[in-house]
Every structure is written in C-alpha cells, then in structure tokens.
Design a protein around this motif. Sequence first.
Motif, PDB file in Angstrom:
ATOM      1  N   GLY A   1     -17.647  65.398  15.567  1.00  0.00           N
ATOM      2  CA  GLY A   1     -18.982  65.629  15.053  1.00  0.00           C
ATOM      3  C   GLY A   1     -19.966  65.943  16.149  1.00  0.00           C
ATOM      4  N   VAL A   2     -21.245  65.900  15.801  1.00  0.00           N
ATOM      5  CA  VAL A   2     -22.309  66.243  16.752  1.00  0.00           C
ATOM      6  C   VAL A   2     -23.420  65.205  16.653  1.00  0.00           C
ATOM      7  N   CYS A   3     -24.244  65.159  17.697  1.00  0.00           N
ATOM      8  CA  CYS A   3     -25.518  64.456  17.600  1.00  0.00           C
ATOM      9  C   CYS A   3     -26.614  65.429  17.990  1.00  0.00           C
ATOM     10  N   ALA A   4     -27.760  65.286  17.368  1.00  0.00           N
ATOM     11  CA  ALA A   4     -28.844  66.253  17.553  1.00  0.00           C
ATOM     12  C   ALA A   4     -30.177  65.529  17.391  1.00  0.00           C
ATOM     13  N   SER A   5     -31.182  66.263  16.869  1.00  0.00           N
ATOM     14  CA  SER A   5     -32.518  65.699  16.610  1.00  0.00           C
ATOM     15  C   SER A   5     -33.211  65.221  17.875  1.00  0.00           C
ATOM     16  N   PHE A   6     -33.052  65.961  18.961  1.00  0.00           N
ATOM     17  CA  PHE A   6     -33.780  65.655  20.190  1.00  0.00           C
ATOM     18  C   PHE A   6     -35.156  66.325  20.147  1.00  0.00           C
ATOM     19  N   THR A   7     -36.099  65.766  20.889  1.00  0.00           N
ATOM     20  CA  THR A   7     -37.405  66.414  21.005  1.00  0.00           C
ATOM     21  C   THR A   7     -37.267  67.693  21.826  1.00  0.00           C
ATOM     22  N   ALA A   8     -38.262  68.551  21.748  1.00  0.00           N
ATOM     23  CA  ALA A   8     -38.237  69.807  22.496  1.00  0.00           C
ATOM     24  C   ALA A   8     -38.143  69.538  23.996  1.00  0.00           C
ATOM     25  N   ALA A   9     -38.887  68.533  24.467  1.00  0.00           N
ATOM     26  CA  ALA A   9     -38.848  68.222  25.897  1.00  0.00           C
ATOM     27  C   ALA A   9     -37.474  67.714  26.309  1.00  0.00           C
ATOM     28  N   ARG A  10     -36.875  66.883  25.456  1.00  0.00           N
ATOM     29  CA  ARG A  10     -35.558  66.340  25.795  1.00  0.00           C
ATOM     30  C   ARG A  10     -34.496  67.431  25.782  1.00  0.00           C
ATOM     31  N   ARG A  11     -34.591  68.405  24.883  1.00  0.00           N
ATOM     32  CA  ARG A  11     -33.638  69.513  24.853  1.00  0.00           C
ATOM     33  C   ARG A  11     -33.655  70.268  26.175  1.00  0.00           C
ATOM     34  N   ALA A  12     -34.850  70.481  26.721  1.00  0.00           N
ATOM     35  CA  ALA A  12     -34.962  71.191  27.996  1.00  0.00           C
ATOM     36  C   ALA A  12     -34.382  70.366  29.137  1.00  0.00           C
ATOM     37  N   GLU A  13     -34.636  69.062  29.128  1.00  0.00           N
ATOM     38  CA  GLU A  13     -34.102  68.197  30.182  1.00  0.00           C
ATOM     39  C   GLU A  13     -32.576  68.180  30.192  1.00  0.00           C
ATOM     40  N   LEU A  14     -31.981  68.222  28.996  1.00  0.00           N
ATOM     41  CA  LEU A  14     -30.523  68.151  28.899  1.00  0.00           C
ATOM     42  C   LEU A  14     -29.836  69.345  29.551  1.00  0.00           C
ATOM     43  N   VAL A  15     -30.503  70.488  29.573  1.00  0.00           N
ATOM     44  CA  VAL A  15     -29.902  71.669  30.211  1.00  0.00           C
ATOM     45  C   VAL A  15     -29.550  71.356  31.663  1.00  0.00           C
ATOM     46  N   ASP A  16     -30.480  70.774  32.397  1.00  0.00           N
ATOM     47  CA  ASP A  16     -30.228  70.443  33.802  1.00  0.00           C
ATOM     48  C   ASP A  16     -29.284  69.257  33.940  1.00  0.00           C
ATOM     49  N   GLU A  17     -29.408  68.268  33.069  1.00  0.00           N
ATOM     50  CA  GLU A  17     -28.549  67.088  33.172  1.00  0.00           C
ATOM     51  C   GLU A  17     -27.082  67.425  32.950  1.00  0.00           C
ATOM     52  N   LEU A  18     -26.816  68.347  32.042  1.00  0.00           N
ATOM     53  CA  LEU A  18     -25.437  68.682  31.706  1.00  0.00           C
ATOM     54  C   LEU A  18     -24.841  69.755  32.606  1.00  0.00           C
ATOM     55  N   ALA A  19     -25.667  70.399  33.410  1.00  0.00           N
ATOM     56  CA  ALA A  19     -25.197  71.505  34.252  1.00  0.00           C
ATOM     57  C   ALA A  19     -23.980  71.145  35.104  1.00  0.00           C
ATOM     58  N   PRO A  20     -23.922  69.954  35.749  1.00  0.00           N
ATOM     59  CA  PRO A  20     -22.751  69.636  36.579  1.00  0.00           C
ATOM     60  C   PRO A  20     -21.444  69.509  35.795  1.00  0.00           C
ATOM     61  N   LEU A  21     -21.548  69.335  34.470  1.00  0.00           N
ATOM     62  CA  LEU A  21     -20.343  69.165  33.656  1.00  0.00           C
ATOM     63  C   LEU A  21     -19.820  70.475  33.078  1.00  0.00           C
ATOM     64  N   ARG A  22     -20.560  71.538  33.196  1.00  0.00           N
ATOM     65  CA  ARG A  22     -20.149  72.791  32.564  1.00  0.00           C
ATOM     66  C   ARG A  22     -18.876  73.324  33.190  1.00  0.00           C
ATOM     67  N   THR A  23     -17.996  73.867  32.339  1.00  0.00           N
ATOM     68  CA  THR A  23     -16.705  74.348  32.781  1.00  0.00           C
ATOM     69  C   THR A  23     -16.360  75.617  32.012  1.00  0.00           C
ATOM     70  N   THR A  24     -15.183  76.140  32.233  1.00  0.00           N
ATOM     71  CA  THR A  24     -14.747  77.359  31.560  1.00  0.00           C
ATOM     72  C   THR A  24     -13.839  77.002  30.385  1.00  0.00           C
ATOM     73  N   PRO A  25     -13.784  77.855  29.367  1.00  0.00           N
ATOM     74  CA  PRO A  25     -12.885  77.579  28.242  1.00  0.00           C
ATOM     75  C   PRO A  25     -11.440  77.380  28.673  1.00  0.00           C
ATOM     76  N   ALA A  26     -11.020  78.077  29.711  1.00  0.00           N
ATOM     77  CA  ALA A  26      -9.626  77.984  30.158  1.00  0.00           C
ATOM     78  C   ALA A  26      -9.269  76.598  30.681  1.00  0.00           C
ATOM     79  N   GLU A  27     -10.279  75.793  30.979  1.00  0.00           N
ATOM     80  CA  GLU A  27     -10.022  74.467  31.540  1.00  0.00           C
ATOM     81  C   GLU A  27     -10.382  73.343  30.572  1.00  0.00           C
ATOM     82  N   HIS A  28     -10.653  73.688  29.322  1.00  0.00           N
ATOM     83  CA  HIS A  28     -11.123  72.682  28.369  1.00  0.00           C
ATOM     84  C   HIS A  28     -10.036  72.346  27.349  1.00  0.00           C
ATOM     85  N   PRO A  29      -9.866  71.056  27.011  1.00  0.00           N
ATOM     86  CA  PRO A  29      -8.790  70.675  26.078  1.00  0.00           C
ATOM     87  C   PRO A  29      -8.955  71.225  24.669  1.00  0.00           C
ATOM     88  N   TRP A  30     -10.153  71.629  24.274  1.00  0.00           N
ATOM     89  CA  TRP A  30     -10.333  72.173  22.933  1.00  0.00           C
ATOM     90  C   TRP A  30     -10.017  73.662  22.848  1.00  0.00           C
TER      91      TRP A  30
END
Length: 361
Positions: free
Chosen positions: A242-271
């Motif tokens: 499933g998913v979680c959502a309903s973040f404020t606009a400011a929090r959505r923008a903050e998450l972009v930078d917070e999640l950046a170190p975790l970003r990967t390529t589809p070829a390396e993802h279990p899904w």
Amino acid sequence: MDLPIALPIEPMLARPVAALPTGPAMSYEPKWDGYRCVIFRDGDDVELASRGGKTLTRYFPEVVEQARRQLPRRIVVDGELVVVRRVGGRSRLDFDVLGQRIHPAASRIRLLADQTPASFVAFDLLALDDEALLDQPFTTRRRRLVAALAAVAAPMYVTPVTTDLDTARRWFEVFEGAGLDGVIAKPADLGYEPGKRSMFKVKHGRTADVVLAGFRWHKSGPVVGSLLLGLYDDDGVLHHVGVCASFTAARRAELVDELAPLRTTPAEHPWTTGDDSTGQRVPGAPSRWSGGKNLEWEPLRPEWVAEVGYDAMEGDRFRHTARFQRWRTDRDPRSCRYDQLERPVRFDVDDVLAGDPTARS
C-alpha cells in the motif's frame, strides 16, 4: 418518479470518534464495508443512488430486480451494497469483488451480476408511500423500516441494531473477522440530516512497521505525492502492501531531498527484478481503480522503515491509504514482515446478516 423525496439526496454521514459514545437509548449498528446506496422505488421505476449522488443503477441490475420484487412499491431506503463471498463453509464481505462492478462494459456487468451478485443491507427509512420521514426520530424510522421490510429475504436484509453497549463492544471486536468496518452509533432522537455528519463511527486503528521502497510524484509538481510501502513474507520476498500520503505541501517538498540518497535504478530494485513465480505483489499494475491515473513510481533502496497507522487489511494489503507516523531508524527492514500484523477473529458475515443471536436490543 413521484416520491415525497426527490433524487438526488446526500446520505447522512458519520464522524469518527475514538470510543463508542453512550447516551439515553443510543443505538448501535455494524458498519458495513461496501457502497453506500439509497434506493428509490416508485412502482417499476428503481434508481440506486451513490453517496455522491451518481447513479449505480446500471452497475447492479440484480439489485434493481430484487428491489422490484421485495421492496414496498413506493419507498426511499438508505443502506449499503455489499458482496458476500462464501468459501470453504465460511462467509465474509469482499470489497475488491464489489469494486469490479464499476465497469463500462454491460456484458461484464451482467456476467459479474450472475457470478458474484450483490446484496443490499438496509439501515434507514427516508420515505414510504406519500410520507417523508426525515424529520422523524431514528427510533421511529427504525421501527417503520423493520415493519416495511419484514418480509424481505436474501439478498435483501435489514441491519441488526442493539441498544446494549456491551453487545456493541462485542460486535466491534468480532465482526471485523467477517469483513465489517466497525460500529455506527445513532442517538435515539436523531432526525435524518442529509450530508451532515450527525452519526458516530468507531473504526479499528492499528500500526505497523513497513519498508519504504518507492514513491510517486505529486500531480502538482516535482514534490513527493505518496510513499510506497512493503512487507516481507516468510520466504524473504518483499511485497507491495500500500501507500501513505496526505502530506502537507511543505512536507512533500522536504521529502524530495530526504529521499534523494535512497534513489536507485529499476534494474537494482526487488520490485522490478523479482521472480513472478513467487506471487510477489508489486506497484504500478493497472486496475479498475486507476483509470487513466499515472501509475509510474520511483524506486528507492529498501533501507528505511516507517511506522504507519492503518485500519484494516484487504487480503495481503492495506485496505485504505496508511497514515505516516514516524521513521523507525532502530528497525532492520528485513524484520518488517507480515507476521507482525494483527489478524481479526474469524467470523461469518452470514451470522451478522441473520442478526447476532447473542445480541440484546
């Protein structure tokens, strides 16, 4: 139609509360997990109106036919459309199967109406013959409903009601195992107030530690829209739950930078590299709910754990969008497994529809 209440009408709603409210002659009902539906019948003319005022008539021809056969000739009745699945001698509500009925093809609707017919559970009476009942107290409407529908049989039902608080608490605990959603409470003197949250609802609330494994962009721009969540099974396969959502606009923008170190390529993802033979559940597959919605998602290395709130499971996924609580930096993602989830006591929905034999009302 020539009825004392005209189409469309907004059904009366319920507001969430943390515990069952008490009061003089408070009535309690099971909270059915289906499609809210107000049936209008004037002779052979039958309309099924959804919560949003749209018609459901073409999607449930078998319910229209049952309304003509069983309901009084001139009536407006509020209730819920549900699908009951009976497998291995047990019965429960199946919201997923119900959702398949919202389909553009008439041939598909007719097939499903035959294979997985819907039932209607009535819980309020809005009009009968030439009389509108909106201003009448709930106790009067309930008494009139039971009398008007005294002769109905499956797949038409009248919901059970109790005024006993202990019985309502028991319903809340055990009826979830039949696929129900909680308990509704109605004050005895409550009139029918269209569109207003005048009733009360108590639903189950739980938390789980889940693996963060991806996200989707928000439609408003380059900010995070929702987080994609996973759990491991006993064989170590990561499933999308499933998913979680309903973040404020400011929090959505903050998450972009917070999640950046975790970003990967589809070829390396279990899904995107999993083995289909495992029955692995992955995001992005089209469904009856998606329509033209963009289902693209961005993979993240499954290294972070989030605690989320949820109300119920539908099979092996969260029934509704989960609520983000906090990051769990102390948890190993591999420890986030299905076996942490609380499973409700199994209970047959047929027993609920027949009325709980231990209930006092």
